[in-house]
Design a protein around this motif. Structure first.
Motif, short mmCIF file in Angstrom:
data_model
loop_
_atom_site.label_atom_id
_atom_site.label_comp_id
_atom_site.label_asym_id
_atom_site.label_seq_id
_atom_site.Cartn_x
_atom_site.Cartn_y
_atom_site.Cartn_z
N PRO A 12 5.96 -11.82 -8.43
CA PRO A 12 5.96 -10.37 -8.73
C PRO A 12 4.56 -9.78 -8.84
N LEU A 13 3.61 -10.54 -9.39
CA LEU A 13 2.25 -10.03 -9.51
C LEU A 13 1.59 -9.95 -8.14
N ILE A 14 1.84 -10.93 -7.28
CA ILE A 14 1.32 -10.88 -5.91
C ILE A 14 1.90 -9.68 -5.17
N ALA A 15 3.17 -9.38 -5.46
CA ALA A 15 3.83 -8.25 -4.79
C ALA A 15 3.14 -6.93 -5.12
N VAL A 16 2.66 -6.80 -6.36
CA VAL A 16 1.95 -5.58 -6.76
C VAL A 16 0.69 -5.40 -5.91
N VAL A 17 -0.06 -6.48 -5.71
CA VAL A 17 -1.28 -6.42 -4.91
C VAL A 17 -0.94 -6.15 -3.44
N ILE A 18 0.11 -6.79 -2.93
CA ILE A 18 0.50 -6.59 -1.53
C ILE A 18 0.90 -5.14 -1.29
N GLN A 19 1.58 -4.53 -2.26
CA GLN A 19 1.99 -3.15 -2.12
C GLN A 19 0.79 -2.22 -1.95
N VAL A 20 -0.33 -2.57 -2.59
CA VAL A 20 -1.54 -1.76 -2.44
C VAL A 20 -2.16 -1.97 -1.07
N LEU A 21 -2.19 -3.22 -0.61
CA LEU A 21 -2.82 -3.53 0.68
C LEU A 21 -1.94 -3.14 1.86
N LEU A 22 -0.62 -3.32 1.70
CA LEU A 22 0.33 -3.01 2.77
C LEU A 22 1.44 -2.13 2.22
N PRO A 23 1.17 -0.88 1.96
CA PRO A 23 2.18 -0.01 1.35
C PRO A 23 3.42 0.12 2.24
N GLY A 24 4.57 0.03 1.61
CA GLY A 24 5.83 0.15 2.34
C GLY A 24 6.34 -1.13 2.92
N LYS A 31 2.53 -1.36 7.47
CA LYS A 31 1.29 -0.73 7.95
C LYS A 31 0.15 -1.15 7.05
N LEU A 32 -1.02 -1.11 7.64
CA LEU A 32 -2.21 -1.50 6.89
C LEU A 32 -2.53 -0.44 5.85
N GLY A 33 -2.73 -0.88 4.63
CA GLY A 33 -2.98 0.07 3.56
C GLY A 33 -4.37 0.68 3.64
N ASN A 34 -4.46 1.89 3.14
CA ASN A 34 -5.74 2.57 3.05
C ASN A 34 -6.34 2.27 1.69
N LEU A 35 -7.36 1.42 1.68
CA LEU A 35 -7.94 0.99 0.42
C LEU A 35 -8.59 2.13 -0.35
N SER A 36 -8.76 3.27 0.34
CA SER A 36 -9.31 4.42 -0.38
C SER A 36 -8.35 4.91 -1.45
N LEU A 37 -7.09 4.47 -1.35
CA LEU A 37 -6.13 4.83 -2.38
C LEU A 37 -6.57 4.33 -3.75
N LEU A 38 -7.24 3.17 -3.75
CA LEU A 38 -7.73 2.64 -5.02
C LEU A 38 -8.82 3.52 -5.61
N LEU A 39 -9.56 4.21 -4.74
CA LEU A 39 -10.62 5.10 -5.22
C LEU A 39 -10.06 6.44 -5.67
N ASP A 40 -8.80 6.72 -5.32
CA ASP A 40 -8.20 7.98 -5.75
C ASP A 40 -8.06 8.08 -7.25
N VAL A 41 -8.16 6.91 -7.92
CA VAL A 41 -8.06 6.95 -9.38
C VAL A 41 -9.20 7.76 -9.98
N PHE A 42 -10.30 7.90 -9.24
CA PHE A 42 -11.43 8.69 -9.74
C PHE A 42 -11.39 10.13 -9.23
N ARG A 43 -10.41 10.44 -8.35
CA ARG A 43 -10.32 11.79 -7.82
C ARG A 43 -9.08 12.54 -8.31
N ARG A 44 -8.02 11.81 -8.57
CA ARG A 44 -6.79 12.45 -9.02
C ARG A 44 -6.81 12.54 -10.56
N PHE A 234 5.61 5.10 -5.42
CA PHE A 234 5.25 3.69 -5.41
C PHE A 234 3.76 3.49 -5.17
N ASP A 235 3.13 4.44 -4.43
CA ASP A 235 1.70 4.33 -4.20
C ASP A 235 0.92 4.46 -5.52
#
Length: 550
Positions: A12-24, A31-44, A234-235
């Protein structure tokens, strides 16, 4: 065992990381995840505020909780005073009580129309508690036991000759403490601090309860909100879960680094068990301070629940007329939500405790008696769920067990009570394992080897030798797992199926609807029933334990 632990905890913990790297990917959209989503934490704004609040709450509670826990542990280890045993009892009560129950007690006490304002006229308490510094204060009072127990355990043995040599060399009490005693306690203090930090940043109960009065989003609560908005985000849940796991990993790394750099092996044959001494003067201040402290950390949260449950008003603390209307509402009329929720929680907890006890027993056996090369890996995995918040574990279970292809083979567990059971088992495995490993350490390997040489099978060695010798530990581990599973709000809130309410969800929903009296009555009634079941189970097992001793 490795496969079971991987399925229950690591996957389950690996699944959380996979969801970030390969959303959906878990929902048929690779599809290949957009790692910029992780940086959205500083913009949203919401993401950033959640991260900021979690870090602020974690650091503040860690600093204050470590100071309070260390100071009380040192006072308890050095001085004997009346009420010291009550302090020990209160510490364990705070550890086993879910944080959402403690937080609800503080809300009932300190809200604008709460008990403090209505009964004592303390109207200014509301403005103090419901701000970041106030929440740090409340969290400190519920998390300091982790630092207290860690430091107090380290103070069990002492080598006074080190301090005496420093005093004979002209060192003052402060100098001796600063240069000798404090460095010797540093590993324990660091361990306690990191436990406080990890438990605080992963806590879901306090922000969930505080949200009824004061908006203070944290990572766990925002993850929960992302799953109960339309459309489901989920994102957002995956990205925030990633940062929550990252904070936990950083805390564990700091702890390991501090332990490696600050190791002091000072115990020798001259070490003596620490015995508290009666203070020559100021003993009365210790007693008074202990009473006041217990009145705050125990009296306020539990007393507020009790007073609110028998108050005649629907709002916390309004009016002083005592009544049992809320208790009648629990069992009277057509409202059977509480009974259904309690029954469901007891069923899930019982099954999870049995399965968890079996898995934990086998894990402990491998760690204690086996020469398996990967047993250290098993040990690490079994501890992961103790550090990782339940809210993250629940997200991973949704990703893993909500797959369309699982329905074809009858394993679509999402939306069924079984997913709650599996998540509860994952949560109790580390507790059961630690308790059982400690008991197995007292049973020599040679005893089992001798039975094997006499032709006893593995099953016979376990049933006829090992289990009777550690029956008490198995009982306490099972009861601890049962109690913890009943009141797991994070897992229940994330994974409970439709029309399948559990006790924590019933209590929390009543609290969110500002039905403070009903929520308090449900808390005390449900908690009382659970405590009664645990007490009865312990009494029933005692005669057999006596027969084994004879």
């Amino acid at each position: 065992m490795l496969a079971v632990l991987f399925l229950l905890i690591l996957l389950p913990l690996i699944a959380v990381v996979i969801q970030v790297l390969l959303p959906g990917v878990f929902f048929g959209r690779l599809k290949l995840g957009n790692l910029s989503l992780l940086l959205d934490v500083f913009r949203r704004p919401l993401w950033y505020v959640s991260l900021k609040n979690s870090v602020t709450l974690g650091i503040g509670s860690t600093v204050l909780g470590t100071i309070v826990g260390t100071a009380i542990a040192m006072a308890r280890a050095n001085w004997a005073f009346r009420g010291a045993r009550l302090l020990d009892f209160a510490v364990w009560i705070l550890i086993i009580t879910p944080s959402f129950i403690l937080a609800q007690g503080w809300v009932m006490f300190a809200s604008a129309d709460g008990l403090a304002a209505q009964w004592f006229g303390w109207h200014s308490l509301h403005s103090f508690i419901f701000q970041p510094i106030g929440l740090i204060f409340v969290m400190t009072l519920s998390k300091f036991p982790l630092a207290y127990l860690t430091v107090y355990s380290a103070l069990e043995w002492r080598v006074d000759r080190l301090s005496e040599a420093a005093r004979l060399s002209g060192g003052s009490r402060w100098t001796v403490w600063r240069t000798i005693e404090a460095p010797l306690l540093l590993p324990a203090i660091c361990s306690g601090a990191m436990l406080v930090f990890m438990d605080t940043v992963g806590d879901f109960g306090l922000p969930a309860s505080i949200a009824t009065i004061f908006r203070f989003p944290t990572l766990p609560y925002s993850i929960y909100s992302a799953l109960y908005t339309s459309p489901i985000r989920f994102d957002m849940a995956g990205a925030l879960s990633f940062y929550l796991v990252l904070l936990i990993a950083l805390a564990m790394s700091v702890q390991l680094y501090a332990m490696r750099k600050s190791r002091y092996d000072f115990l020798s044959s001259r070490a003596t068990r620490s015995e508290p001494k009666k203070p020559r003067k100021g003993g009365i201040y210790l007693v008074i301070g202990n009473i006041v402290f217990l009145a705050v950390v125990i009296g306020i949260p539990f007393g507020s629940n009790l007073l609110t449950s028998i108050s005649g008003s629907s709002s916390a603390g309004k009016g002083r007329e005592l009544t049992l209307e809320y208790y009648k509402a629990l069992f009277g009329g057509d409202n059977d939500t509480l009974l259904e929720g309690l029954a469901h929680s007891l069923e899930i907890a019982a099954v999870a405790a049995v399965i968890g006890l079996l898995v934990g027993f086998l894990v402990a056996y491998v760690l204690t008696y086996s020469q398996f090369k990967l047993r250290k890996t098993i040990d690490v995995i079994s501890l992961v769920s103790l550090a990782v918040p339940g809210i993250v574990l629940g997200i991973g279970y949704i990703f893993i067990w909500n797959q369309a292809w699982l329905e074809k083979i009858g394993l679509l567990l999402y939306g069924t009570p079984w997913i709650l059971i599996l998540a509860s088992v994952a949560g109790v495995i580390p507790v059961i394992t630690r308790v059982v490993v400690g008991a197995m350490a007292k049973v020599p390997r040679q005893l089992l080897s001798a039975a094997q040489m006499q032709g006893a099978s593995f099953h016979q060695r376990i049933i006829s030798i090992l289990v009777p010798l550690i029956k008490g530990a198995l009982l306490y581990a099972g009861l601890a797992a049962f109690g913890a599973s009943v009141f797991d709000l994070a897992i229940s809130s994330i994974l409970y199926p439709p029309n399948f309410m559990t006790l924590p969800v019933v209590i929390n929903k009543a609290f969110e609807d500002l039905q403070f009296g009903y929520a308090a009555a449900a808390t005390l009634t449900g908690g009382g029933i659970v405590i009664l079941i645990i007490a009865v189970m312990e009494l029933l097992i005692k005669p057999s334990r006596k027969r084994v001793k004879q």
